[in-house]
Motif scaffolding. Structure first.
Motif, mmCIF file in Angstrom:
data_model
loop_
_atom_site.group_PDB
_atom_site.id
_atom_site.type_symbol
_atom_site.label_atom_id
_atom_site.label_comp_id
_atom_site.label_asym_id
_atom_site.label_seq_id
_atom_site.Cartn_x
_atom_site.Cartn_y
_atom_site.Cartn_z
ATOM 1 N N ASP A 1 -34.354 26.213 54.626
ATOM 2 C CA ASP A 1 -35.258 25.224 55.221
ATOM 3 C C ASP A 1 -36.520 25.833 55.815
ATOM 4 O O ASP A 1 -37.482 25.119 56.097
ATOM 5 N N GLU A 2 -36.504 27.161 55.989
ATOM 6 C CA GLU A 2 -37.699 27.782 56.610
ATOM 7 C C GLU A 2 -38.963 27.555 55.767
ATOM 8 O O GLU A 2 -40.071 27.598 56.293
ATOM 9 N N ILE A 3 -38.786 27.290 54.456
ATOM 10 C CA ILE A 3 -39.991 27.076 53.645
ATOM 11 C C ILE A 3 -40.316 25.586 53.478
ATOM 12 O O ILE A 3 -41.245 25.235 52.751
ATOM 13 N N GLN A 4 -39.549 24.756 54.147
ATOM 14 C CA GLN A 4 -39.796 23.307 54.031
ATOM 15 C C GLN A 4 -41.197 22.963 54.529
ATOM 16 O O GLN A 4 -41.614 23.423 55.596
ATOM 17 N N ILE A 5 -41.891 22.164 53.766
ATOM 18 C CA ILE A 5 -43.284 21.837 54.103
ATOM 19 C C ILE A 5 -43.327 20.871 55.289
ATOM 20 O O ILE A 5 -42.499 19.957 55.386
ATOM 21 N N THR A 6 -44.267 21.095 56.186
ATOM 22 C CA THR A 6 -44.413 20.166 57.313
ATOM 23 C C THR A 6 -45.527 19.172 56.975
ATOM 24 O O THR A 6 -46.393 19.453 56.154
ATOM 25 N N GLU A 7 -45.486 18.021 57.636
ATOM 26 C CA GLU A 7 -46.521 16.999 57.386
ATOM 27 C C GLU A 7 -47.890 17.544 57.761
ATOM 28 O O GLU A 7 -48.891 17.244 57.121
ATOM 29 N N ASP B 1 -48.996 14.974 45.236
ATOM 30 C CA ASP B 1 -48.297 15.154 46.506
ATOM 31 C C ASP B 1 -46.790 15.064 46.284
ATOM 32 O O ASP B 1 -46.003 15.902 46.757
ATOM 33 N N LYS B 2 -46.377 14.071 45.505
ATOM 34 C CA LYS B 2 -44.942 13.872 45.269
ATOM 35 C C LYS B 2 -44.383 14.997 44.391
ATOM 36 O O LYS B 2 -43.243 15.421 44.580
ATOM 37 N N ALA B 3 -45.172 15.471 43.451
ATOM 38 C CA ALA B 3 -44.728 16.598 42.612
ATOM 39 C C ALA B 3 -44.493 17.820 43.498
ATOM 40 O O ALA B 3 -43.483 18.528 43.375
ATOM 41 N N PHE B 4 -45.412 18.047 44.432
ATOM 42 C CA PHE B 4 -45.265 19.181 45.362
ATOM 43 C C PHE B 4 -43.978 19.035 46.172
ATOM 44 O O PHE B 4 -43.214 19.978 46.347
ATOM 45 N N ARG B 5 -43.733 17.826 46.664
ATOM 46 C CA ARG B 5 -42.559 17.607 47.523
ATOM 47 C C ARG B 5 -41.245 17.803 46.752
ATOM 48 O O ARG B 5 -40.274 18.327 47.287
ATOM 49 N N GLU B 6 -41.238 17.362 45.490
ATOM 50 C CA GLU B 6 -40.029 17.607 44.665
ATOM 51 C C GLU B 6 -39.786 19.117 44.541
ATOM 52 O O GLU B 6 -38.666 19.605 44.730
ATOM 53 N N ALA B 7 -40.868 19.841 44.229
ATOM 54 C CA ALA B 7 -40.753 21.290 44.040
ATOM 55 C C ALA B 7 -40.335 21.965 45.348
ATOM 56 O O ALA B 7 -39.475 22.861 45.354
ATOM 57 N N ASN B 8 -40.924 21.512 46.456
ATOM 58 C CA ASN B 8 -40.613 22.114 47.746
ATOM 59 C C ASN B 8 -39.142 21.916 48.104
ATOM 60 O O ASN B 8 -38.457 22.841 48.582
ATOM 61 N N LEU B 9 -38.633 20.717 47.819
ATOM 62 C CA LEU B 9 -37.232 20.434 48.117
ATOM 63 C C LEU B 9 -36.325 21.368 47.299
ATOM 64 O O LEU B 9 -35.343 21.923 47.812
ATOM 65 N N ALA B 10 -36.668 21.546 46.025
ATOM 66 C CA ALA B 10 -35.865 22.439 45.173
ATOM 67 C C ALA B 10 -35.934 23.879 45.680
ATOM 68 O O ALA B 10 -34.923 24.589 45.726
ATOM 69 N N LEU B 11 -37.116 24.299 46.109
ATOM 70 C CA LEU B 11 -37.263 25.679 46.583
ATOM 71 C C LEU B 11 -36.522 25.919 47.894
ATOM 72 O O LEU B 11 -36.062 27.037 48.160
ATOM 73 N N THR B 12 -36.371 24.850 48.708
ATOM 74 C CA THR B 12 -35.599 25.037 49.948
ATOM 75 C C THR B 12 -34.123 25.313 49.628
ATOM 76 O O THR B 12 -33.431 25.960 50.388
#
Ligand SMILES: NC(=O)c1ccc[n+]([C@@H]2O[C@H](COP(=O)([O-])OP(=O)(O)OC[C@H]3O[C@@H](n4cnc5c(N)ncnc54)[C@H](O)[C@@H]3O)[C@@H](O)[C@H]2O)c1
Ligand SMILES: O=P(O)(O)OC[C@@H](O)[C@@H](O)[C@H](O)[C@H](O)CO
Length: 408
Positions: free
Chosen positions: A275-281, A259-270
């Motif tokens: 921010d449109e690709i920011q993951i929602t809870e 989960d944390k690996a995904f969030r790191e990657a998601n933050l970098a991709l934003t």
């Protein structure tokens, strides 16, 4: 008359996703595969089953029929003939087959040019690979003569698509029913770059296609975060002797790391896409609902297969890890997932060191293995950070394993 499509690569995705959707859409499908045992069975059985599971776990089964199969080696000229007169070609291959596929496509293009065929030749490229079209274009350039290259520029359209449905080998029970069966999700669309409209009208395309104008973004946001999470579950689950993906996802510690690996990657991709690709809870919750569900019994050996490819520079760990560092984000959990890949032992005793990272690490050491497999240049500061994080994480895992062994 139904239109003809050739699928190069009749594996889980080729037959269990593209083939199934094309069958339901009324296309005449020709499966082309290098694996003789597979093409012999497809020719003999003339049907296979696709076990599909909806988000709520409901099972549906499609029996796919009315197809032809050719072996790309044994039936080579028949295969090239099919390519040359197909209305559409699709590929569902791993990168180690791209070069051969390019050679085969070049042969078909040569025939079309010699016959002075003026119709467009459309190839939908499919693979988990960032830079798919660019790399295929370069391979085609290598394979084609100058005259064929000029035909290629005017009459051939190679288009990126995103193979997204999770499809796995059958469970033992499904295998007993049908050794050719495939189990997976029930996703019924295929994203394709809208460049495809250069060569085919929208009405003539398979009805399940969704047009996208930026498939590079689709690919990066798939491979550099979704597959990062998926493969972290696989590498950590295999290291913990688990068999299926849902078992790994149900392990609290492994799930937290992925989960944390995904969030790191998601933050970098934003930082790249906004921010449109920011993951929602809510989306994250759905992801975990999907992965902890045991309807699709996805094998960890499939999700973690070919770890060297997955640890390469442009792939699901190093790609997002470098993007993180470039944007001031510490890719701690991405590198932790990657480090577990270096423990990957291939159960097959005949596996080459190309498939068995653990053996390579024993032979050349962890430092050289990280540099070689991940393609990291430690004279570059960003790459050195990623290298160090993987190295320290690997050392930590080994020390912890030794501690557990010495106290047990
Ligand atoms: N299975 C999934 O869930 C999934 C999802 C998304 C993307 N993908 C991607 O789709 C691609 C295919 O994956 P898969 O799961 O179907 O793998 P697979 O191993 O089930 O199928 C690949 C097939 O390609 C064949 N092949 C190899 N070299 C060939 C050649 N030169 N010519 C013709 N056939 C050849 C193999 O024999 C095999 O049948 C990969 O890039 C994978 O990463 C898979
Ligand atoms: O196909 P690979 O080996 O690149 O990756 C294994 C899985 O992560 C992959 O096949 C997923 O199931 C797929 O990418 C989901 O869309």
């Amino acid at each position: 008359m139904n239109k003809k499509v050739v699928i190069i690569g009749a594996g889980s995705s080729g037959r269990g996703y593209l083939g199934e959707l094309l069958y339901l859409d009324g296309w005449n499908v020709v499966y082309a595969d290098i694996d003789k045992a597979l093409t012999d069975q497809l020719k003999a059985k003339k049907e296979f089953h696709v076990f599909k599971y909806s988000e709520s776990g409901e099972e549906s089964v499609v029996t796919v029929k009315n197809f032809e199969a050719v072996n790309t080696i044994e039936d080579h000229s028949e295969y090239i003939g099919h390519l040359a007169d197909a209305d559409l070609v699709m590929t569902a291959l791993f990168p180690d087959a791209f070069e051969q596929a390019a050679k085969d496509l070049a042969e078909a293009i040569h025939i079309k040019r010699k016959k002075d065929k003026k119709n467009w030749f459309t190839v939908l490229l499919g693979a988990n690979y960032v830079g798919l079209k660019t790399d295929y274009d370069a391979l085609m350039k290598q394979e084609l003569s100058d005259t064929d290259m000029s035909y290629y520029s005017q009459h051939v359209n190679m288009v990126e698509s995103i193979i997204r449905r999770i499809n796995s080998m059958p469970t033992e029970e499904q295998y007993t029913i049908d050794p050719l069966s495939v189990q997976g999700e029930d996703l019924s669309t295929l994203q394709v770059n809208d460049d495809v409209l250069l060569s085919i009208s929208e009405e003539s395309l398979p009805s399940f296609i969704i047009l996208e104008n930026d498939t590079d973004k689709c690919m990066k946001t798939k491979i550099w975060q979704g597959n990062t999470l998926h493969c972290t579950l696989a590498f950590m689950g295999l290291a913990a002797n688990k068999t299926f993906l849902y078992e790994s996802a149900r392990d609290e510690y492994i799930r937290e790391c992925a989960d944390k690996a995904f969030r790191e990657a998601n933050l970098a991709l934003t930082k790249l896409y906004g921010d449109e690709i920011q993951i929602t809870e809510e989306k994250m919750k759905n992801t975990w609902k999907e992965f902890t569900d045991d309807s699709v019994k996805d094998w960890l050996i499939r999700v973690g297969r070919n770890p060297m490819r997955k640890l390469a520079k442009n792939d699901r760990f190093i790609g997002p890890a470098l993007l993180c560092v470039q944007n001031g984000i510490m890719p701690y959990f991405i590198c932790k997932g990657a480090a577990h890949g270096f423990l990957y032992e291939n159960a097959n005793a005949n596996a080459t060191s190309d498939q068995d990272i653990a053996r390579l690490v024993k032979d050349i050491g962890i430092e050289a293995s990280i540099s070689q497999i991940c393609g990291l240049d430690i004279t570059k500061p960003d790459e050195k950070i990623v290298y160090d994080l993987i190295l320290k994480s690997y050392q930590d895992i080994v020390m912890e394993n030794n501690r557990i062994l010495s106290y047990s």
